[in-house]
Design a protein around this motif. Structure first.
Motif, PDB file in Angstrom:
ATOM      1  N   GLY A 123      -6.995 -13.418   5.394  1.00 57.06           N
ATOM      2  CA  GLY A 123      -7.153 -13.712   6.814  1.00 57.06           C
ATOM      3  C   GLY A 123      -6.084 -12.998   7.640  1.00 57.06           C
ATOM      4  O   GLY A 123      -6.343 -12.525   8.752  1.00 57.06           O
ATOM      5  N   HIS A 151      -2.854 -17.564  12.960  1.00 56.65           N
ATOM      6  CA  HIS A 151      -3.709 -16.418  12.634  1.00 56.65           C
ATOM      7  C   HIS A 151      -3.134 -15.600  11.492  1.00 56.65           C
ATOM      8  O   HIS A 151      -3.410 -14.402  11.384  1.00 56.65           O
ATOM      9  N   ASP A 245     -11.248 -16.136  15.550  1.00 55.38           N
ATOM     10  CA  ASP A 245     -10.670 -16.186  14.214  1.00 55.38           C
ATOM     11  C   ASP A 245     -11.369 -17.329  13.480  1.00 55.38           C
ATOM     12  O   ASP A 245     -10.997 -18.496  13.609  1.00 55.38           O
ATOM     13  N   LYS A 272     -11.206 -17.277   3.554  1.00 51.78           N
ATOM     14  CA  LYS A 272     -11.270 -18.597   2.900  1.00 51.78           C
ATOM     15  C   LYS A 272     -12.612 -18.850   2.206  1.00 51.78           C
ATOM     16  O   LYS A 272     -12.998 -18.096   1.337  1.00 51.78           O
TER      17      LYS A 272
HETATM   18  C1  LIG Z   1      -7.393 -19.651  11.282  1.00 49.27           C
HETATM   19  C2  LIG Z   1      -6.628 -18.853  10.285  1.00 49.27           C
HETATM   20  N1  LIG Z   1      -6.493 -17.534  10.458  1.00 49.27           N
HETATM   21  C3  LIG Z   1      -5.826 -16.766   9.582  1.00 49.27           C
HETATM   22  C4  LIG Z   1      -5.252 -17.324   8.458  1.00 49.27           C
HETATM   23  C5  LIG Z   1      -4.540 -16.459   7.469  1.00 49.27           C
HETATM   24  O1  LIG Z   1      -5.309 -16.322   6.334  1.00 49.27           O
HETATM   25  P1  LIG Z   1      -4.646 -15.904   4.930  1.00 49.27           P
HETATM   26  O2  LIG Z   1      -3.808 -17.052   4.502  1.00 49.27           O
HETATM   27  O3  LIG Z   1      -5.812 -15.626   4.043  1.00 49.27           O
HETATM   28  O4  LIG Z   1      -3.838 -14.677   5.192  1.00 49.27           O
HETATM   29  C6  LIG Z   1      -5.371 -18.695   8.231  1.00 49.27           C
HETATM   30  C7  LIG Z   1      -4.771 -19.327   7.039  1.00 49.27           C
HETATM   31  O5  LIG Z   1      -4.615 -20.516   6.949  1.00 49.27           O
HETATM   32  C8  LIG Z   1      -6.074 -19.488   9.178  1.00 49.27           C
HETATM   33  O6  LIG Z   1      -6.204 -20.814   9.017  1.00 49.27           O
END
Ligand SMILES: Cc1ncc(COP(=O)(O)O)c(C=O)c1O
Length: 444
Positions: A123, A151, A245, A272
């Protein structure tokens, strides 16, 4: 006694304690992601199956954290195991493009109503790339994000994620140059005026508003009526992009938040749950924006992008596991949990509120449902801690933090939901009696 709750936790998790003491010598905070730490030390897990996980002490937990919302397929889902095991025979990384990636892109394009798709692994990467694409497309610099929205772990958006002080601008990490954050403006969730004010003051330089369309890193706070519409209207008037997002929300309704609210953001990001527990993220959007990606245009690369294993896991997840029927099933279970918590609040006469969106939901020890991050901080978090540790002690992982939420999987059973509710009754009762005043820390 509340102290008994913590001593019970410690007495049940002695092997985790030993591992933690060793781990902090080699891993900062004893973990690989700051979010995994909690006081006095976190549990260390060995395995999972269906709706359950087991820790090194042999304690069994019914798991509603599900990899911070990454595992709606459930632990060790047999369909994922079968397909991924087969795929592994043909290598886990091929270097050039894997031929089945286009099939997955087509499925995502249709299901989420997006023109084009690029894949990354996490993410964090997805939101990082989306910002660059938005800047390239609009030829502008400034980003608007919301307080309490997360994010990922890259510089541009690491501001006001979970500040413990009430200030307008709080970097969420050391090591980020002020100049970098000067291009990131912070608005308040469910407060259109706060967005409007920023947009008007910098109208020629706003490239995008990025949001979690249902905020899931500050509990679970959906957008209020007309809030999203207000942002889309502003985006048309001031020519900036709207980025959803959907790293969490994308897999929580059949067609994500954009489908649920029937809107068309310029770019959406997912990760996710959409890949059944494997690292895969999606950057998707309108053709004219996505076609900016390419040599001499917008950079986007990654050795592990769309590796065969993640592609197959996502393909199986979207075509065979997270089907419309599966969402119906998860809705039924999650609704049962929501009603269970409401009954507990009534029975025990506790100020406890619940919000829910599909398979996920959250409880707050509060007279009111919080509408934004500042209101979440005003809820009775020490009572939430009492509830949380009581739940751990009774074998339930209800959610990962006071700013997280429960998620149910397709593999949870009605009996497991019932057990959650029974244990929650006792935990809320304890929380009514006592407050556990642990130090709150910013996860970053
Ligand atoms: C809404 C949102 N965006 C981005 C991310 C980042 O994702 P990642 O942990 O796979 O890098 C998360 C992680 O919890 C998230 O909840």
């Amino acid at each position: 006694m509340v102290t008994d709750i913590l001593s019970e936790y410690v007495s049940k998790t002695q092997k985790s304690k030993i591992i933690f003491e060793e781990a902090i010598k080699y891993l900062p905070l004893g973990v690989s992601s700051n979010y995994r730490f909690f006081d006095p030390y976190p549990i260390y897990l060995v395995k999972g199956n269906g709706g359950r996980v087991w820790d090194v002490d042999g304690n069994e937990y019914i798991d509603f954290i599900l990899g911070f919302g990454a595992l709606e397929v459930g632990h060790a889902n047999p369909k994922i195991i079968n397909e991924v095991t087969k795929a592994l025979q043909d290598s886990s990384i091929l270097g050039f493009e894997y031929y089945k990636t286009v099939e997955l892109a087509k499925i995502i394009s249709k299901r989420y109503n997006v023109d084009m798709v690029r894949f990354s692994s996490t993410g964090t990467e997805a939101t990082m790339h989306a910002i660059r694409i938005a800047r390239a497309y609009t030829k502008r610099k400034k980003i608007i994000k919301f307080e309490g929205h997360y994010h990922g772990s890259h510089d541009q958006l690491l501001i006001n994620i979970n500040p413990m002080v009430q200030k307008d601008r709080v970097p969420s990490s050391l090591g980020i140059p002020e100049e970098t954050l000067s291009n990131t403006l912070v608005a308040e969730w469910n407060n259109l005026e706060s967005v409007e004010k920023l947009v008007k003051s910098q109208s020629n330089d706003i490239c995008c508003v990025i949001m979690e369309p249902v905020a899931m890193n500050m509990g679970l706070i959906p957008p209020e009526k007309d809030f999203l519409k207000g942002i889309f209207d502003l985006s048309k008037e001031y020519n900036f992009l709207v980025i959803f997002d959907e790293v969490k929300t994308g897999g929580k309704m059949y067609s994500g938040a954009l489908g649920y609210y029937n809107v068309k953001p310029d770019i959406i990001l997912m990760a996710k749950s959409i890949a059944g527990g494997f690292p895969l993220s999606v950057i998707a959007g309108k053709r004219e924006i996505m076609e900016l990606i390419g040599p001499n245009k917008v950079a986007h690369g990654g050795t592990f992008n769309a590796n065969p294993i993640s592609v197959i896991a996502s393909y199986v997840t979207l075509t065979q596991i997270l089907t419309e029927n599966a969402f119906y099933y998860m809705e039924t279970l999650s609704d049962r949990l929501e009603r269970g918590y409401r009954d507990i609040a009534d029975d025990l006469d506790v100020d406890l509120k619940v919000t829910r969106w599909g398979p996920s939901g959250m409880i707050y020890f509060s007279k009111e449902v919080p509408r934004n991050y500042k209101e979440l901080l005003k809820t009775d978090i020490p009572r939430w801690f009492t509830y949380f540790y009581s739940m751990l002690n009774s074998g339930i992982l209800p959610m990962a933090g006071f700013n997280e939420q429960w998620t149910v999987s397709v593999m949870h059973t009605k009996e497991e939901i019932q057990k959650h509710i029974e244990k929650a009754y006792d935990a809320v009762k304890k929380a009514k009696e006592e407050r556990l005043n642990l130090k709150l820390f910013e996860a970053f």
